[in-house]
Design a protein around this motif. Structure first.
Motif, PDB file in Angstrom:
ATOM      1  N   TRP A 164      13.905   8.754   1.690  1.00  0.00           N
ATOM      2  CA  TRP A 164      13.540   6.961   1.948  1.00  0.00           C
ATOM      3  C   TRP A 164      13.775   6.480   3.392  1.00  0.00           C
ATOM      4  CZ3 TRP A 164      10.065   3.418   0.489  1.00  0.00           C
ATOM      5  CH2 TRP A 164      10.102   2.253   0.276  1.00  0.00           C
ATOM      6  N   ALA A 165      15.136   6.760   3.616  1.00  0.00           N
ATOM      7  CA  ALA A 165      15.102   5.781   4.967  1.00  0.00           C
ATOM      8  C   ALA A 165      14.684   6.227   6.311  1.00  0.00           C
ATOM      9  CB  ALA A 165      17.518   5.978   5.221  1.00  0.00           C
ATOM     10  N   GLN A 166      13.960   7.976   6.207  1.00  0.00           N
ATOM     11  CA  GLN A 166      13.707   8.624   6.973  1.00  0.00           C
ATOM     12  C   GLN A 166      11.965   7.777   7.204  1.00  0.00           C
ATOM     13  OE1 GLN A 166      13.525  11.027   9.543  1.00  0.00           O
ATOM     14  NE2 GLN A 166      15.709  11.246   9.699  1.00  0.00           N
ATOM     15  N   ILE A 167      10.961   7.583   5.731  1.00  0.00           N
ATOM     16  CA  ILE A 167      10.145   6.587   5.879  1.00  0.00           C
ATOM     17  C   ILE A 167      10.269   5.127   6.297  1.00  0.00           C
ATOM     18  CG2 ILE A 167       8.257   6.105   4.076  1.00  0.00           C
ATOM     19  CD1 ILE A 167       8.811   8.796   3.294  1.00  0.00           C
ATOM     20  N   LYS A 168      10.821   4.523   5.735  1.00  0.00           N
ATOM     21  CA  LYS A 168      11.118   2.977   5.717  1.00  0.00           C
ATOM     22  C   LYS A 168      11.927   2.499   7.378  1.00  0.00           C
ATOM     23  CE  LYS A 168      10.806  -1.070   3.933  1.00  0.00           C
ATOM     24  NZ  LYS A 168       9.682  -1.282   2.979  1.00  0.00           N
ATOM     25  N   VAL A 169      12.238   3.423   7.784  1.00  0.00           N
ATOM     26  CA  VAL A 169      13.062   2.679   9.240  1.00  0.00           C
ATOM     27  C   VAL A 169      11.896   3.038   9.934  1.00  0.00           C
ATOM     28  CG1 VAL A 169      14.140   3.298  10.705  1.00  0.00           C
ATOM     29  CG2 VAL A 169      15.440   3.145   8.652  1.00  0.00           C
ATOM     30  N   ALA A 170      11.201   3.730   9.283  1.00  0.00           N
ATOM     31  CA  ALA A 170       9.379   4.141  10.483  1.00  0.00           C
ATOM     32  C   ALA A 170       8.908   3.153  10.892  1.00  0.00           C
ATOM     33  CB  ALA A 170       9.112   5.896  10.168  1.00  0.00           C
ATOM     34  N   CYS A 171       8.842   3.064   8.779  1.00  0.00           N
ATOM     35  CA  CYS A 171       7.472   1.898   8.586  1.00  0.00           C
ATOM     36  C   CYS A 171       7.555   0.683   8.736  1.00  0.00           C
ATOM     37  CB  CYS A 171       7.469   2.149   7.903  1.00  0.00           C
ATOM     38  SG  CYS A 171       6.316   2.885   6.924  1.00  0.00           S
ATOM     39  N   GLU A 172       8.870  -0.500   9.240  1.00  0.00           N
ATOM     40  CA  GLU A 172       9.489  -1.361   9.881  1.00  0.00           C
ATOM     41  C   GLU A 172       9.552  -1.011  11.693  1.00  0.00           C
ATOM     42  OE1 GLU A 172      13.639  -0.754   7.913  1.00  0.00           O
ATOM     43  OE2 GLU A 172      12.957  -1.928   5.883  1.00  0.00           O
ATOM     44  N   HIS A 173      10.336   0.097  11.750  1.00  0.00           N
ATOM     45  CA  HIS A 173       9.657  -0.117  13.953  1.00  0.00           C
ATOM     46  C   HIS A 173       8.857   0.106  13.517  1.00  0.00           C
ATOM     47  CE1 HIS A 173      10.565   1.930  17.740  1.00  0.00           C
ATOM     48  NE2 HIS A 173      11.346   1.514  17.679  1.00  0.00           N
ATOM     49  N   TYR A 174       7.789   0.603  13.091  1.00  0.00           N
ATOM     50  CA  TYR A 174       6.231   0.154  13.453  1.00  0.00           C
ATOM     51  C   TYR A 174       5.579  -1.129  13.802  1.00  0.00           C
ATOM     52  CZ  TYR A 174       1.278   1.312  13.776  1.00  0.00           C
ATOM     53  OH  TYR A 174       0.230   1.355  13.839  1.00  0.00           O
ATOM     54  N   GLU A 175       6.256  -1.521  12.769  1.00  0.00           N
ATOM     55  CA  GLU A 175       5.700  -3.604  12.481  1.00  0.00           C
ATOM     56  C   GLU A 175       6.259  -3.882  13.687  1.00  0.00           C
ATOM     57  OE1 GLU A 175       4.796  -6.766   8.970  1.00  0.00           O
ATOM     58  OE2 GLU A 175       6.026  -4.695   8.294  1.00  0.00           O
ATOM     59  N   GLU A 197       4.736  11.778  -2.110  1.00  0.00           N
ATOM     60  CA  GLU A 197       3.411  10.916  -2.010  1.00  0.00           C
ATOM     61  C   GLU A 197       3.995   9.679  -2.299  1.00  0.00           C
ATOM     62  OE1 GLU A 197       2.759  13.401  -5.238  1.00  0.00           O
ATOM     63  OE2 GLU A 197       2.848  13.894  -3.474  1.00  0.00           O
ATOM     64  N   ARG A 198       4.455   9.475  -3.538  1.00  0.00           N
ATOM     65  CA  ARG A 198       5.322   7.997  -3.910  1.00  0.00           C
ATOM     66  C   ARG A 198       6.012   7.479  -3.411  1.00  0.00           C
ATOM     67  NH1 ARG A 198       3.913   8.773  -9.356  1.00  0.00           N
ATOM     68  NH2 ARG A 198       3.475  11.154 -10.049  1.00  0.00           N
ATOM     69  N   MET A 199       7.220   8.453  -2.319  1.00  0.00           N
ATOM     70  CA  MET A 199       7.896   7.096  -1.434  1.00  0.00           C
ATOM     71  C   MET A 199       6.930   6.688   0.046  1.00  0.00           C
ATOM     72  SD  MET A 199      11.255   8.523  -0.597  1.00  0.00           S
ATOM     73  CE  MET A 199      12.274   9.665  -2.202  1.00  0.00           C
ATOM     74  N   LEU A 200       5.856   7.624   0.295  1.00  0.00           N
ATOM     75  CA  LEU A 200       5.174   7.062   1.300  1.00  0.00           C
ATOM     76  C   LEU A 200       4.290   5.946   0.271  1.00  0.00           C
ATOM     77  CD1 LEU A 200       3.106  10.149   1.853  1.00  0.00           C
ATOM     78  CD2 LEU A 200       5.591   9.287   3.132  1.00  0.00           C
ATOM     79  N   ALA A 201       3.466   5.884  -0.522  1.00  0.00           N
ATOM     80  CA  ALA A 201       2.456   4.734  -1.104  1.00  0.00           C
ATOM     81  C   ALA A 201       3.683   3.853  -1.549  1.00  0.00           C
ATOM     82  CB  ALA A 201       2.734   4.959  -2.849  1.00  0.00           C
ATOM     83  N   ASP A 202       5.384   3.983  -1.798  1.00  0.00           N
ATOM     84  CA  ASP A 202       5.485   2.701  -2.116  1.00  0.00           C
ATOM     85  C   ASP A 202       6.890   1.776  -0.825  1.00  0.00           C
ATOM     86  OD1 ASP A 202       6.264   3.066  -4.713  1.00  0.00           O
ATOM     87  OD2 ASP A 202       8.365   3.660  -4.475  1.00  0.00           O
ATOM     88  N   ALA A 203       6.036   2.646   0.211  1.00  0.00           N
ATOM     89  CA  ALA A 203       6.200   2.504   1.853  1.00  0.00           C
ATOM     90  C   ALA A 203       5.279   1.667   2.561  1.00  0.00           C
ATOM     91  CB  ALA A 203       6.683   3.302   2.993  1.00  0.00           C
TER      92      ALA A 203
END
Length: 529
Positions: A164-175, A197-203
């Motif tokens: 989750w940290a790998q995905i969420k940090v990436a999305c926040e950094h992108y934004e 894919e569940r984490m990807l959807a949550d992000a």
């Protein structure tokens, strides 16, 4: 209406390499070479297409480590110095080869190229992210994200908070960077495991890329194979790589990059010139290295380095145009055949490492330029698209569960988990467990808050799949080992000091300066999901 679509997808990624504690580290030149040979040449392609009224569409991931390095003032300053050294060397080469006609011609060619790169670098004031963003704003380029530090997600799935940290940090950094949330993600190494894919959807992500067999072996078996995306049960779409066009471009054995007219990567002035002459332009310790100035062509399969003939950009460009035409012709036939079989427009997804184009295959940006121009002017069978546009226009797709996969050797995980690198995983898993434990803490003061956030950064940096990949390839292994160990040692020191309530503020400040990625990270991402 076109009979189908072709989506060119470039994965722009480099590991986070930044060493303010040293005057010179060879591995920082990975970035400088990519700027000179790939990123600025791609910008030149995009600018030329836009200038000539070609409404091109391309998808490109820009990973958080790469974005962070491209926006770093220290690395921008060091790149400026690197480019100045190249400019100085090539001017020296022009004078040195006054009596050697063809080599002088090539030196003058490089001088002109470096001058164009300098002009573009200064025009954008060293901010290449803003340069690429303008094409996203015009909807020609769809920029997507990746894992925060390109962590290999299937090998950390037993710790969902780490994924989750790998995905969420990436999305926040992108934004933070692009002013909007990302629509898509290039999964690191295209590595997927069931449930991701569940984490990807949550992000908030809309789609991801995986390897072709991740789609082909989905359940139920997709009716259209890799030639249409599938929707997972969470609503996130999965696009699969097309093997045929990947092989055609990627392979130096059977693909385009092995043509004799193209520039030889492994014969570089840094290794060819007399030692005393080249010494000011190689490593400070006197070791030779690549300079990026290369005078020879591949010549022929099996030819030794001593048998390489001199390069000629004119004929190389002609060959790139020929190959772009061949690629277009093959996609036309492929799309026509698929349309007749599917009775609906297929999409052919062609994903590659961005650094293939320009760095490894010098003529790659010319190939892309010719491909877009030929596809725009010379055919009407397929339409070039980027993935976000395709999904917007084709919202109805089959629902399936993708199969575990990656784009590595044998299609699964063994390139990142084998006898060369298996030793790192017990240490990474232990650090992940400790970080999840730290995620539950409430900091006593601002110093502890900083220490907790730095611990999260160190874990993310240690998890980069690049280190395991380098250990497997056998190149620059000591550096990859050193980076893995140093991040883990810093993490465990922070863990111990946080638990003991004795944080070394001076040391922490130094580490924050060295590993300064993700300035807005929040360690609480590691709390139980």
């Amino acid at each position: 209406m076109p009979s189908g679509y072709v989506a060119l997808v470039l994965h722009a990624h480099l590991p986070f390499v930044r060493h303010p504690e040293s005057d010179y580290v060879l591995e920082e030149e990975w970035l400088y070479e990519a700027i000179t040979e790939t990123y600025i040449p791609l910008l030149h392609v995009f600018e030329g297409l836009k200038r000539d009224g070609i409404d091109f569409k391309i998808t490109m991931s820009m990973t958080p480590p790469l974005v962070s390095m491209l926006r770093d003032p220290l690395l921008q300053e060091r790149y400026d110095e690197h480019l100045a050294k190249l400019e100085e060397l090539v001017e020296k080469e022009i004078e040195h080869n006054e009596q050697n006609g063809h080599v002088r011609y090539l030196a003058e060619y490089y001088a002109h190229e470096f001058n164009q790169i300098r002009h573009t670098w200064e025009r954008y004031k060293g901010d290449l992210i803003t340069a690429f963003k303008q094409f996203q704003d015009s909807n020609n380029l769809e920029i997507i994200t990746c894992g925060a530090t390109h962590g290999y997600l299937p090998l950390m799935k037993m710790y969902p908070q780490a994924v989750w940290a790998q995905i969420k940090v990436a999305c926040e950094h992108y934004e933070d960077t692009f002013g909007r949330p990302p629509k898509g993600i290039w999964l690191p190494e295209c590595a997927y495991y069931e449930g991701l894919e569940r984490m990807l959807a949550d992000a908030g992500l809309r789609y991801f890329l995986t390897d072709g067999h991740g789609i082909l072996y989905a359940r139920p078996r997709p009716r259209f194979g890799t030639y249409a995306p599938i929707f997972t049960e969470t609503g996130v779409a999965a696009f699969g790589r097309d093997h045929e066009c990947s092989q055609q471009v990627w392979s130096s054995e059977v693909g385009y990059p092995g043509a004799g007219e193209y520039r030889e990567f492994y014969k570089d002035l840094g290794w060819e010139a007399e030692y005393d002459y080249i010494k000011p332009y190689i490593m400070p310790n006197g070791q030779r290295k690549n300079t990026g100035i290369k005078y020879h062509k591949i010549t022929g399969r099996g030819a030794g380095l001593s048998d390489k003939a001199l390069y000629d950009p004119y004929w190389a460009k002609e060959k790139a145009a020929e190959h772009a035409g061949n690629f277009m012709y093959n996609r036309e036939r492929q799309v026509e055949n698929l349309y007749n079989l599917m009775q609906r427009p297929p999409i052919v997804v062609s994903p590659y490492d961005a650094e293939l184009f320009g760095h490894w295959w010098y003529e790659g940006p010319w190939f892309i330029d010719y491909l877009f121009r030929k596809s725009w002017h010379d055919q009407g069978t397929y339409q070039m698209t980027h993935l976000a546009d395709y999904l917007r226009e084709n919202p109805m797709q089959q629902v399936c569960r993708p199969s575990q996969s990656s784009w590595g050797y044998k299609g699964f995980h063994e390139y990142w988990l084998n006898e060369t690198n298996a030793w790192i995983y017990p240490h990474l898993h232990k650090a992940a467990e400790r970080m999840i434990e730290l995620g539950r803490r409430e900091p006593a003061d601002e110093l502890e808050w900083k220490a907790l956030n730095q611990a999260a950064r160190e874990l993310l940096l240690a998890q980069s799949s690049d280190w395991a990949f380098i250990m497997r390839t056998g190149t620059m292994v000591p550096y990859a080992v050193r980076r893995t160990r140093s991040h883990l040692m810093r993490f465990h020191k922070l863990y111990d000091e946080i638990n003991e309530g004795k944080i070394d503020s001076g040391w922490l400040e130094k580490v924050e300066e060295i590993d300064n990625i993700f300035p807005n990270i929040n360690y609480r991402l590691y709390r139980p999901l």
